[in-house]
Motif scaffolding. Structure first.
Motif, PDB file in Angstrom:
ATOM      1  N   ALA A  34     -32.544  22.782   0.840  1.00 54.72           N
ATOM      2  CA  ALA A  34     -33.773  22.515   1.418  1.00 54.72           C
ATOM      3  C   ALA A  34     -34.045  21.135   1.658  1.00 54.72           C
ATOM      4  CB  ALA A  34     -34.941  22.888   0.772  1.00 54.72           C
ATOM      5  N   ARG A  35     -33.211  20.232   0.801  1.00 53.38           N
ATOM      6  CA  ARG A  35     -33.404  18.661   0.804  1.00 53.38           C
ATOM      7  C   ARG A  35     -32.015  18.355   1.865  1.00 53.38           C
ATOM      8  NH1 ARG A  35     -37.510  16.182  -0.036  1.00 53.38           N
ATOM      9  NH2 ARG A  35     -36.111  14.159  -0.624  1.00 53.38           N
ATOM     10  N   GLU A  36     -31.204  19.215   2.581  1.00 49.28           N
ATOM     11  CA  GLU A  36     -30.362  18.905   3.222  1.00 49.28           C
ATOM     12  C   GLU A  36     -28.932  18.255   2.511  1.00 49.28           C
ATOM     13  OE1 GLU A  36     -30.581  18.110   7.619  1.00 49.28           O
ATOM     14  OE2 GLU A  36     -32.525  17.555   7.085  1.00 49.28           O
ATOM     15  N   SER A  37     -28.881  18.513   1.061  1.00 49.13           N
ATOM     16  CA  SER A  37     -27.939  17.763   0.321  1.00 49.13           C
ATOM     17  C   SER A  37     -26.507  18.496   0.324  1.00 49.13           C
ATOM     18  CB  SER A  37     -28.356  17.711  -1.085  1.00 49.13           C
ATOM     19  OG  SER A  37     -27.120  17.230  -2.080  1.00 49.13           O
ATOM     20  N   LEU A  38     -25.347  18.182   0.580  1.00 51.70           N
ATOM     21  CA  LEU A  38     -24.053  18.720   0.417  1.00 51.70           C
ATOM     22  C   LEU A  38     -23.972  19.155  -0.877  1.00 51.70           C
ATOM     23  CD1 LEU A  38     -21.913  16.241   2.452  1.00 51.70           C
ATOM     24  CD2 LEU A  38     -22.319  18.822   3.306  1.00 51.70           C
ATOM     25  N   TRP A  39     -24.438  18.846  -1.948  1.00 46.31           N
ATOM     26  CA  TRP A  39     -24.191  19.349  -3.278  1.00 46.31           C
ATOM     27  C   TRP A  39     -24.743  20.871  -3.304  1.00 46.31           C
ATOM     28  CZ3 TRP A  39     -21.291  17.383  -6.828  1.00 46.31           C
ATOM     29  CH2 TRP A  39     -20.840  16.294  -6.750  1.00 46.31           C
ATOM     30  N   ASN A  40     -25.371  21.378  -2.560  1.00 47.69           N
ATOM     31  CA  ASN A  40     -25.661  22.535  -2.503  1.00 47.69           C
ATOM     32  C   ASN A  40     -24.783  23.583  -2.513  1.00 47.69           C
ATOM     33  OD1 ASN A  40     -25.894  24.550   0.075  1.00 47.69           O
ATOM     34  ND2 ASN A  40     -26.048  22.575   0.750  1.00 47.69           N
ATOM     35  N   PHE A  41     -23.681  23.083  -1.911  1.00 44.87           N
ATOM     36  CA  PHE A  41     -22.477  24.144  -1.729  1.00 44.87           C
ATOM     37  C   PHE A  41     -21.575  24.125  -2.869  1.00 44.87           C
ATOM     38  CE2 PHE A  41     -23.031  22.648   2.788  1.00 44.87           C
ATOM     39  CZ  PHE A  41     -23.610  24.183   3.380  1.00 44.87           C
ATOM     40  N   PRO A  42     -21.292  23.036  -3.639  1.00 40.63           N
ATOM     41  CA  PRO A  42     -20.654  23.401  -4.968  1.00 40.63           C
ATOM     42  C   PRO A  42     -21.292  24.158  -6.002  1.00 40.63           C
ATOM     43  CG  PRO A  42     -20.922  21.152  -4.617  1.00 40.63           C
ATOM     44  CD  PRO A  42     -21.332  21.736  -3.318  1.00 40.63           C
ATOM     45  N   ILE A  43     -22.662  23.877  -5.749  1.00 35.89           N
ATOM     46  CA  ILE A  43     -23.246  24.664  -6.995  1.00 35.89           C
ATOM     47  C   ILE A  43     -23.783  26.136  -6.497  1.00 35.89           C
ATOM     48  CG2 ILE A  43     -25.694  24.735  -7.882  1.00 35.89           C
ATOM     49  CD1 ILE A  43     -25.706  21.599  -7.811  1.00 35.89           C
ATOM     50  N   TYR A 190     -38.092  25.067   5.146  1.00 34.00           N
ATOM     51  CA  TYR A 190     -38.438  25.043   6.613  1.00 34.00           C
ATOM     52  C   TYR A 190     -39.173  24.019   7.400  1.00 34.00           C
ATOM     53  CZ  TYR A 190     -40.646  26.577  11.132  1.00 34.00           C
ATOM     54  OH  TYR A 190     -40.972  26.564  12.482  1.00 34.00           O
ATOM     55  N   LEU A 191     -40.145  23.702   6.436  1.00 33.25           N
ATOM     56  CA  LEU A 191     -41.044  22.366   6.792  1.00 33.25           C
ATOM     57  C   LEU A 191     -40.096  21.064   6.612  1.00 33.25           C
ATOM     58  CD1 LEU A 191     -44.147  23.270   4.614  1.00 33.25           C
ATOM     59  CD2 LEU A 191     -43.843  23.543   7.254  1.00 33.25           C
ATOM     60  N   GLN A 192     -39.224  20.997   5.738  1.00 35.49           N
ATOM     61  CA  GLN A 192     -38.204  19.878   5.629  1.00 35.49           C
ATOM     62  C   GLN A 192     -37.408  19.755   6.962  1.00 35.49           C
ATOM     63  OE1 GLN A 192     -40.339  17.718   3.273  1.00 35.49           O
ATOM     64  NE2 GLN A 192     -37.890  17.146   3.129  1.00 35.49           N
ATOM     65  N   TRP A 193     -36.812  21.005   7.176  1.00 34.79           N
ATOM     66  CA  TRP A 193     -35.833  20.918   8.395  1.00 34.79           C
ATOM     67  C   TRP A 193     -36.380  20.744   9.521  1.00 34.79           C
ATOM     68  CZ3 TRP A 193     -30.905  24.227   8.114  1.00 34.79           C
ATOM     69  CH2 TRP A 193     -30.166  24.090   6.869  1.00 34.79           C
ATOM     70  N   ARG A 194     -37.574  21.218   9.632  1.00 34.52           N
ATOM     71  CA  ARG A 194     -38.421  21.021  10.983  1.00 34.52           C
ATOM     72  C   ARG A 194     -38.743  19.605  11.001  1.00 34.52           C
ATOM     73  NH1 ARG A 194     -43.990  24.032  12.036  1.00 34.52           N
ATOM     74  NH2 ARG A 194     -44.601  22.432  10.677  1.00 34.52           N
ATOM     75  N   LYS A 195     -39.028  18.976  10.110  1.00 32.18           N
ATOM     76  CA  LYS A 195     -39.295  17.630  10.098  1.00 32.18           C
ATOM     77  C   LYS A 195     -38.057  17.029  10.662  1.00 32.18           C
ATOM     78  CE  LYS A 195     -42.111  16.127   7.039  1.00 32.18           C
ATOM     79  NZ  LYS A 195     -42.283  15.650   5.785  1.00 32.18           N
TER      80      LYS A 195
END
Length: 212
Positions: A34-43, A190-195
Motif C-alpha cells: 500500500a505504501r509502494e515499498s519494494l520490501w513488500n515482495f521479499p516479505i 487504493y487511496l494511496q495509489w490514487r494519490k
C-alpha cells in the motif's frame, strides 16, 4: 462449558506459532505494498511460503496452491516494479486496461468452474467452489498489483470480504482477523495509489507550466 471455552481460546490465539508468523508477515507485506515499498515482495515470498503449510493443514488446497503462484508472481512483480517503466525505469501507478479486465474476468470464471469441480469430485477439500473463486480473484488481483494497476485494490477488497467468513468457518481465527485488517489496508492502498497516480500525472503539466 469450560472445555469449549478453552478450545475456542486455543484456536483464537492461533492453531500454531507458524500461523502467527505468517499472519504478522502477511500484514507487513500488504502494508508495504500500500505504501509502494519494494520490501513488500521479499516479505510476501516468506509469508506465502509459511501459508502453503497453514492452508494445506486446514484442507484449503486451492489456497495452498495459490501461495506457490503468489511466490512466482512476487518474483516477477519485484522486477516489474523496478524496471517495468519507460526505459527500464521504476513502474508508475496506472489504470487497468480494458483487455486486462477481460482476461481477469474470463480467468476467474474458468478457474472457479474448472478447479472447483476438480476439488469437489477428486479431493476432500472444503468449500471447493468458494475456495477456487477466492483463489482466482486473488491471482487476478496479484496480476494487476504486479503491473501497478490502481484497480487491483478493488479485487482485493472483494476477496477479503469473502475470506473473512471462510477462514473463520475453518477455525483459522488469527488469519480470519488478518483478512479483516487486509480489508482496511486495501481501502488505504487504493487511496494511496490514487494519490500517487494523480501526482504522477500532474507532474508533466506542472513542469511544463514552470518552463513556460
Amino acid at each position: 462449558m469450560l472445555h469449549s471455552l478453552y478450545e475456542f481460546w486455543t484456536a483464537a490465539v492461533g492453531n500454531t506459532p507458524l500461523e502467527w508468523v505468517a499472519v504478522l508477515t502477511g500484514f507487513a507485506c500488504v502494508w508495504l505494498a500500500a505504501r509502494e515499498s519494494l520490501w513488500n515482495f521479499p516479505i510476501a515470498i516468506f509469508s506465502c511460503a509459511l501459508y502453503i503449510l497453514v492452508y494445506y493443514g486446514a484442507g484449503l488446497y486451492s489456497d495452498s496452491l495459490l501461495q506457490v503462484m503468489f511466490i512466482l508472481l512476487s518474483v516477477y512483480g519485484w522486477y516489474e516494479w523496478l524496471y517495468g517503466g519507460r526505459s527500464k525505469t521504476e513502474l508508475p501507478v496506472s489504470r487497468t486496461r480494458r483487455w486486462e479486465w477481460v482476461v481477469c474476468g474470463v480467468f476467474i470464471a474458468a478457474f472457479t468452474t474448472g478447479f472447483g469441480y476438480y476439488l469437489e469430485h477428486h479431493t476432500d477439500a472444503t468449500l471447493p467452489h468458494w475456495d477456487s473463486f477466492t483463489t482466482a480473484g486473488s491471482l487476478a488481483a496479484q496480476f494487476l498489483l504486479m503491473r501497478k494497476r490502481l484497480e487491483n485494490w478493488w479485487l482485493w477488497i472483494l476477496v477479503d470480504v469473502l475470506y473473512v467468513p471462510i477462514l473463520w468457518y475453518k477455525e483459522l481465527y488469527p488469519t480470519s482477523g488478518l483478512y479483516a485488517l487486509y480489508l482496511g489496508l486495501a481501502v488505504y492502498g487504493y487511496l494511496q495509489w490514487r494519490k500517487s497516480m494523480e501526482k504522477e500525472q500532474a507532474a508533466p503539466a506542472l513542469q511544463q507550466t514552470t518552463i513556460s
